[in-house]
Structures are given as C-alpha cells and as structure tokens.
Design an enzyme around this catalytic site. Sequence first.
Site, short mmCIF file in Angstrom:
data_model
loop_
_atom_site.label_atom_id
_atom_site.label_comp_id
_atom_site.label_asym_id
_atom_site.label_seq_id
_atom_site.Cartn_x
_atom_site.Cartn_y
_atom_site.Cartn_z
N ALA A 1 52.26 13.44 -10.01
CA ALA A 1 52.76 12.06 -10.07
C ALA A 1 54.28 12.07 -9.90
CB ALA A 1 52.36 11.44 -11.40
N GLU B 1 59.02 9.55 21.07
CA GLU B 1 58.40 10.88 21.09
C GLU B 1 56.90 10.76 20.94
OE1 GLU B 1 58.50 13.26 17.48
OE2 GLU B 1 60.15 12.01 16.78
N CYS C 1 63.32 12.36 17.24
CA CYS C 1 63.81 11.06 16.73
C CYS C 1 65.12 10.63 17.37
CB CYS C 1 63.96 11.13 15.22
SG CYS C 1 62.51 11.76 14.40
N THR D 1 55.35 11.59 4.64
CA THR D 1 56.61 11.26 5.32
C THR D 1 56.35 10.62 6.69
OG1 THR D 1 56.86 13.52 6.24
CG2 THR D 1 57.92 13.08 4.13
N SER E 1 63.48 22.40 8.94
CA SER E 1 63.87 21.08 9.47
C SER E 1 64.97 20.46 8.61
CB SER E 1 62.66 20.15 9.58
OG SER E 1 62.24 19.67 8.32
N HIS F 1 69.54 8.67 10.10
CA HIS F 1 68.13 8.88 10.41
C HIS F 1 67.45 9.25 9.09
CE1 HIS F 1 64.36 10.23 11.86
NE2 HIS F 1 64.58 11.46 11.42
N LYS G 1 65.10 10.47 0.03
CA LYS G 1 65.82 11.44 -0.80
C LYS G 1 66.76 12.30 0.05
CE LYS G 1 66.43 13.06 -4.99
NZ LYS G 1 65.41 13.74 -5.77
N LYS H 1 70.85 13.00 -0.39
CA LYS H 1 71.44 14.34 -0.38
C LYS H 1 72.48 14.46 0.74
CE LYS H 1 67.50 16.77 -2.39
NZ LYS H 1 66.57 17.86 -2.30
N ASN I 1 59.07 6.88 7.74
CA ASN I 1 59.80 7.37 8.89
C ASN I 1 59.27 6.71 10.16
OD1 ASN I 1 61.32 8.83 10.70
ND2 ASN I 1 60.55 10.84 10.09
N SER J 1 64.79 16.35 15.87
CA SER J 1 64.49 17.79 15.76
C SER J 1 64.49 18.46 17.12
CB SER J 1 63.13 17.97 15.11
OG SER J 1 63.19 17.60 13.76
#
Length: 464
Positions: A36, A87, A121, A163, A213, A253, A258, A262, A332, A366
């Site tokens: 969770a 893509e 992307c 994601t 990645s 992007h 999260k 960062k 995403n 990527s």
Amino acid sequence: MSRNWPESVGIRAIEVLFPSQYVDQTELEQFDGASAGKYTIGLGQSKMGFCSDREDVNSLCLTVVARLLERHHIKHTEIGRLEVGTETIVDKSKSVKSVLMQLFAASGNTDIEGIDTTNACYGGTAALFNAINWIESSSWDGRYALAVCADIAVYAKGAARPTGGAGAIAMLVGPHAPLQLERGLRATHMEHAYDFYKPDLSSEYPTVDGKLSIQCYLSALDTCYRLYRQKFEKQQPQQSQLGLQNFDAIIFHTPFCKLVQKSVGRLSFNDFLLCSEQERAEKFAGLERFNAATLEGSYFDRDVEKAFLTQSAELFANKTKKSLLLANQVGNMYTPSVYSGLVSLLISEPASQLVGKRIGVFSYGSGLAASMYSIKVTQDASVFEKFVSKLDYVLPLLNAREKVAPEQFSELMEVREKNNHAAPYTPTGSISALFPGTYYLKDVDALHRRSYERTPSNISNGVH
Ligand code: CAA
C-alpha cells in the site's frame, strides 16, 4: 500574417486530450498485490488514464487536431505545416500525419509540410522545434504550423504497469504568440542508450531497464541544465546570479511524479556544485558535507537525494508542483507529457501570476534525446488571459471521467494485447464511454486499412 522576419514565435493555442476512463492507483496497488502506498506515494500517481481498443494513435490525433481547429476558429487553409511526434507506431510506413490529412480534405488544402518524428517521449518536442524552425526559416509562407503529439503508454504486467497513461496535445504555432520560445536558449543532449525501447514490433509494450532509465533521465537533465546555464550566461551576461532563480516555473517530462520532485532536487544539487563559495554559504547552509560530491557518483546516492529534496522543497512547491496535475491524474502520456505539464501549470496558476514570466522546460525521450529550453509568457495580460481561458474545459472534463475497476482495466489491456495489429478487426470497446466529439476506430479491414468515426459533439460542455 506578415511575411517579414517573424517576432515572438511560439504557442498561440494549445489543446489537450486524455482518456475518458481511468483506473485508481490505490485500487491498482491492491489488485497487483503491491504494498500500500507504492504507486500513490512511492511513484506519486493517483489515477491512470487508459484507452480501450476503440482508440489508437490516429484517433487521438484526429480528435485533438479537430478540436483545436474548431474551438479556436482556425480555418484548415491557414495551416501550412503539421508535425506529429509519437512513439505509438501502428504502421511502419504510413505516417499519422497522412491520416490527419483527412481533416483537411474538404478544404482542398493539401499544401501542408511535415510528417512524423519518433524518438520515445521526445518526438513532441522535435515536432514543436520543427514547427518553430519552419516559421523562422526562409521556407515560411506566412501560415500557421501545428505541432501534434500523442501516445498510448502501456506496459506489460509488472513494476512498470502503473506508470502508464495516454493522451494527446496539439499546439498552434505562429508569430506574436502568448507563449514564446526564447531564441538561443535551447540546450540538447543526445546519446545512445538502451534504457527503454520497443524492439518487438508486434507488441505495444516496451523493453525497459527501469533503473538505467532513471539514471539516463537524470544525467540528461544534468547535461542539458549545465548547457542551458552556459547559453543563458552568454546571452544575458548582466544577470548577477545563474541558476534556478531565473525560472519562474519549471516543467518536466513526467514518467511518474516522484521523479520530477527528485529532478528539482537534482537541479538544485547542480546549482550547489556550480555556485560561488559565497552563494553556497548563503543558499546551501548545512550542506557543506556534499562539497566533494560529484554528479556521476550520486545518481543513486540516497544522502544526496534526500538532502537536496529537502533543500528544494519550497522551490518544488512554488515552481513545479502545479504542473504535475495532469501527470498525477492521467499518468505518463509519453510525447505529450511535458506539454500536459504546461497545460497543468496554465490552469492551476492565476493567469496574472504568469504574465511576463519565464518557464523552464525539460523534455526527455529514452534511447536517448533530451532538451532544456525556456518559454517567455507575453507581457500582454489581456492576450494571455484570453489564451488561458480557452483551457476552461480541462478540469470539468477531468472530473467527468469514468472510474473503471482494475479487473476490467486488466481485461481491456488483454484485449489490446491480443488484437494488436489484427486484421480484419472490429474493436469491442465501448463507444458510449468516450467523450463527445471523440474520433474512434470503427474497424480495420483485411488489408489493415483503418477507418474512423466520431461521437456526436456536445457544444454545451465546451467540447466538440
Ligand atoms: N509506500 C511508499 N513508497 C513505497 C512503497 C510503499 N508501500 N513501496 C515502495 N515505495 C517506493 C520506493 O521506495 C521507491 O521510491 P524511491 O525510489 O524514492 O525509494 C518507489 O516507491 C518505487 O519503488 P521501486 O523503486 O521498488 O519500484 P520498481 O523498481 O518496482 O519500479 C520503476 C519503479 C523502475 C520506475 C518502474 O515503474 C518502471 O520501470 N517504469 C517505467 C520506466 C520509467 O518510467 N522510467 C523513468 C525514466 S525514463 C523516461 O522518462 C521515459 C519514459 O517516459 C518511459
């Protein structure tokens, strides 16, 4: 439009599209047997939009382009270039752009340059740069350009599945734009890497090295930011200090929210490494223990990450958090992701707060291709308010979506998986679940030719 050297070239209108159905990430955690909080807190995601087999990249682009032209009263003959970044490949030869030409057929306008661009992307940014470059070039014929990006981001069952997401963005590009791309302030980093790629042409799913990645994303961010700073310093030598203070907002992007939080910490760490001793003492007091830290040695250094996440918390809250609204609620979108960040910022900040401001943009694809550049918001408050008011439909539409149980989501993913590239094929996904004015896949014939229809418009809710 004038044929002179165009001024203030950039985004004159922007339209966003996201799926009408979503799965809740808390429910998905339970369904997947994940602990969770892993998807919601660990990755920072609340909801994930997805498409049934009724939608593909062509239909997403048809919908978003048709909506932009209709809602902004742009004549089909006013478009001289149309670029698509995606893509999500449904055909190895025929471009999405050529499918979009159906929208222009009745107007008789076939004189439209531009085709598709692909690199994960990053394709949307390449489309936007191509559109801007055309308008600033000797080939420009005075008409508008359209930069379109769309993707369906789906992953095989497993760690990457939460994601996913889907969406489309169309941007009308021209001179005297409310959002102007700053000339000379583009920094790019491209490199060969196998971090995320799609070698299996029979599958929609990518092959992903998740950890690599993230490292590739962060190191491309480092390189682009340093190069951007150098270009900024050269162009604006009068600025006493370089660094994040020169951006009023920064959008990224967003594969998951999260990582963006960062990333703000990472940019702050770059500022720390690059600033003078005096600035370091003033702005980064208490972080002296990282004086000898390096970029290369710190991609997975928890101490560095935590310290600069804390140090940049206010910066994140003030300059980036609002841009994550759609990424958190939809997931995403791949190529449109960073531009959905722009839309999120525009609808979350009072227009008056953004007038005359500089927005930093980091685009990553990527494989890899990345750029950092900046957008200057016009000083003309009434022009900008009118521009932003055209996005009034976004929040009501977001709240009008239908929640689907993870079991049903998983079944719909299996239908996509099983029938990817099937021909002949008639999709089974619900048409009534789609928003008004949505193009959808009617069928694929035995020769793999796709045909589309559109759900009835509903002008009263602003979407048609
Ligand atoms: N409560 C709160 N947090 C939790 C938790 C819980 N119960 N359980 C785990 N977490 C935290 C973890 O600590 C971790 O956070 P930190 O990294 O801050 O410590 C976070 O949740 C994720 O957990 P894991 O690292 O264990 O997750 P994972 O390894 O299973 O999968 C992933 C994460 C690698 C990102 C995977 O989802 C993936 O491969 N995604 C696709 C690739 C991707 O998005 N890469 C991003 C850069 S590439 C790019 O940008 C291009 C693109 O669009 C794809």
